[in-house]
Design a protein around this motif. Structure first.
Motif, PDB file in Angstrom:
ATOM      1  N   ASP A 102       3.751   4.731   0.786  1.00 12.86           N
ATOM      2  CA  ASP A 102       3.285   3.751  -0.207  1.00 12.86           C
ATOM      3  C   ASP A 102       3.572   4.256  -1.621  1.00 12.86           C
ATOM      4  N   HIS A 106       6.266   2.857  -4.510  1.00  7.24           N
ATOM      5  CA  HIS A 106       5.785   2.482  -5.846  1.00  7.24           C
ATOM      6  C   HIS A 106       6.595   3.183  -6.936  1.00  7.24           C
ATOM      7  N   HIS A 143       0.165  -3.662   4.174  1.00  4.34           N
ATOM      8  CA  HIS A 143       0.531  -4.698   3.201  1.00  4.34           C
ATOM      9  C   HIS A 143       2.023  -4.607   2.945  1.00  4.34           C
ATOM     10  N   MET A 145       5.240  -5.213  -0.268  1.00  4.83           N
ATOM     11  CA  MET A 145       5.536  -4.743  -1.642  1.00  4.83           C
ATOM     12  C   MET A 145       6.530  -5.713  -2.263  1.00  4.83           C
ATOM     13  N   HIS A 338       2.148  -4.115  -5.140  1.00  5.83           N
ATOM     14  CA  HIS A 338       1.628  -5.131  -4.217  1.00  5.83           C
ATOM     15  C   HIS A 338       0.242  -5.516  -4.702  1.00  5.83           C
TER      16      HIS A 338
HETATM   17 ZN   LIG Z   1       0.185   0.974  -2.870  1.00 13.81          ZN
END
Ligand SMILES: [Zn+2]
Length: 372
Positions: A102, A106, A143, A145, A338
């Motif tokens: 994650d 990013h 989730h 992105m 996200h």
């Molecule tokens: Zn994140």
């Protein structure tokens, strides 16, 4: 974000707030924050009961360090997982949470993520070879992105210019005060209002702020209001004989871009005389919409306990914009994020080496599919 998604997907207890810095509605003040990332993962630092089910997760400090040294963190995270897995008994399921990907996406973007995924692929192939082909591997994300260079929105400055005061706690006199926890660099903002009557004013004030897509707030016990640059709408829910249905009403424009779908539902006879369609019909017709499953998704974000301290106003930003803590923002350039209601953020993936899975499933209904 992660804790909200995983607590829904695993049927676990909701976290206190959207992130580790949150607003406590009973004490009417901001709580938590960076201190939650220091030291060991003691009970006060366990945000949701899903963590009890994990056989592996990264050390707590990695959650913060990933913003400073994402490459080091993901490599160490995967190696630790590999070693722990090899040392674990092979007689039961093993549940690991790899979080370094994650932060890597990013900060470094999709090309660097591809390198990490190839490395994970190697580890999983090794596991498959050593455990036997009958061992099912299930891989899923919490989730999605958007892969856009992101800029910070000027949320606090804008609200100040509209006459609101920004605070970290509310007293009896703070009627125009709002609190907006700023932490991870995400595509949403959660606003808490000192005055319960101010919700519509806050949402209206944000319509013209660059980067804001729309805001939602509770409007009575069975509805939410949606206010954005694309118009004003309302989502209503009703329960009849245990069946849930939703109605989407607009008074100006079409903030959720649902008119074509509404037309289809009408033509196929899926709308009742009051304009409600069943929850299932909405899910099927909007699963691949630019706002996936928007009526149930937005309604439940305010009317159910996604978090213990639900925001008064939730703001969904356009792709390319984020809100968050400015020291984080100075530390890093944000290559992806996200958290808004759009498809790139809202859709996660779920795959299995052994099963054919349905084309879509809500996070709330995913649990039976996740553990084989
Ligand atoms: Zn994140």
């Amino acid at each position: 974000m992660t804790n909200i998604a995983l607590s829904a997907m695993l049927g676990a207890t909701p976290p206190l707030g959207y992130e580790s810095l949150y607003f406590d509605k009973s004490s009417r003040e901001l709580r938590g924050g960076v201190s939650k990332y220091i030291g060991w993962r003691t009970p006060d630092k366990i945000p949701s009961s899903y963590m009890d089910e994990l056989d592996y997760q990264e050390p707590l400090a990695f959650e913060f360090l990933v913003y400073v040294a994402p490459e080091r963190v993901w490599r160490t995270d995967m190696q630790r997982f590999r070693e722990r897995f090899r040392a674990a008994p092979q007689t039961r399921d093993y549940f690991a949470f790899l979080k370094g990907t994650d932060g890597l996406l990013h900060i470094r973007g999709p090309e660097r993520l591809a390198v990490a995924l190839e490395s994970l692929d190697k580890i999983l192939r090794e596991i498959q070879t050593s455990c036997g082909w009958e061992t099912e591997i299930v891989l899923f994300s919490d989730h999605g992105m958007n892969l856009r260079e992101n800029q910070r929105i000027h949320l606090k400055t804008h609200l100040r210019s509209r006459g609101f005061a920004l605070g970290s706690s509310f007293s009896e006199t703070s009627r125009d005060t709002v609190a907006i926890p700023a932490f991870g660099l995400c595509g949403y903002a959660a606003i808490y209002c000192g005055d319960g009557e101010a919700l519509a004013d806050v949402a209206n004030s944000l319509v013209e702020l660059e980067g804001v897509d729309f805001s939602i707030y509770r409007d009575g016990t069975r509805a939410i209001a949606v206010t954005g640059a694309n118009g004003v709408g309302r989502v209503e829910r009703k329960q009849t004989n245990g069946e849930t249905s939703y109605r989407y009403l607009t008074s100006d424009g079409d903030p959720l871009q649902l008119q074509p779908i509404l037309e289809t539902l009408k033509q196929t006879g899926k709308l009742d005389e009051e304009g409600f369609a069943s929850d299932q019909d909405w899910l099927e017709t909007t699963a691949n919409h630019i706002y996936p499953d928007p009526l149930a998704n937005l309604y439940t974000s305010l009317h159910t306990q996604r978090v213990r301290h639900t925001a008064d106003v939730l703001v969904s930003l356009r792709d390319g914009y984020y809100y968050g803590w400015s020291p984080f923002a100075r530390l890093t350039r944000l290559a992806a994020t996200h958290g808004n209601a759009l498809r790139p953020s809202s859709n996660a993936f779920l795959m299995s080496t052994h099963r054919t899975l349905p084309p879509f499933v809500r996070a709330d209904d995913a649990q039976p599919l996740l553990r084989g």
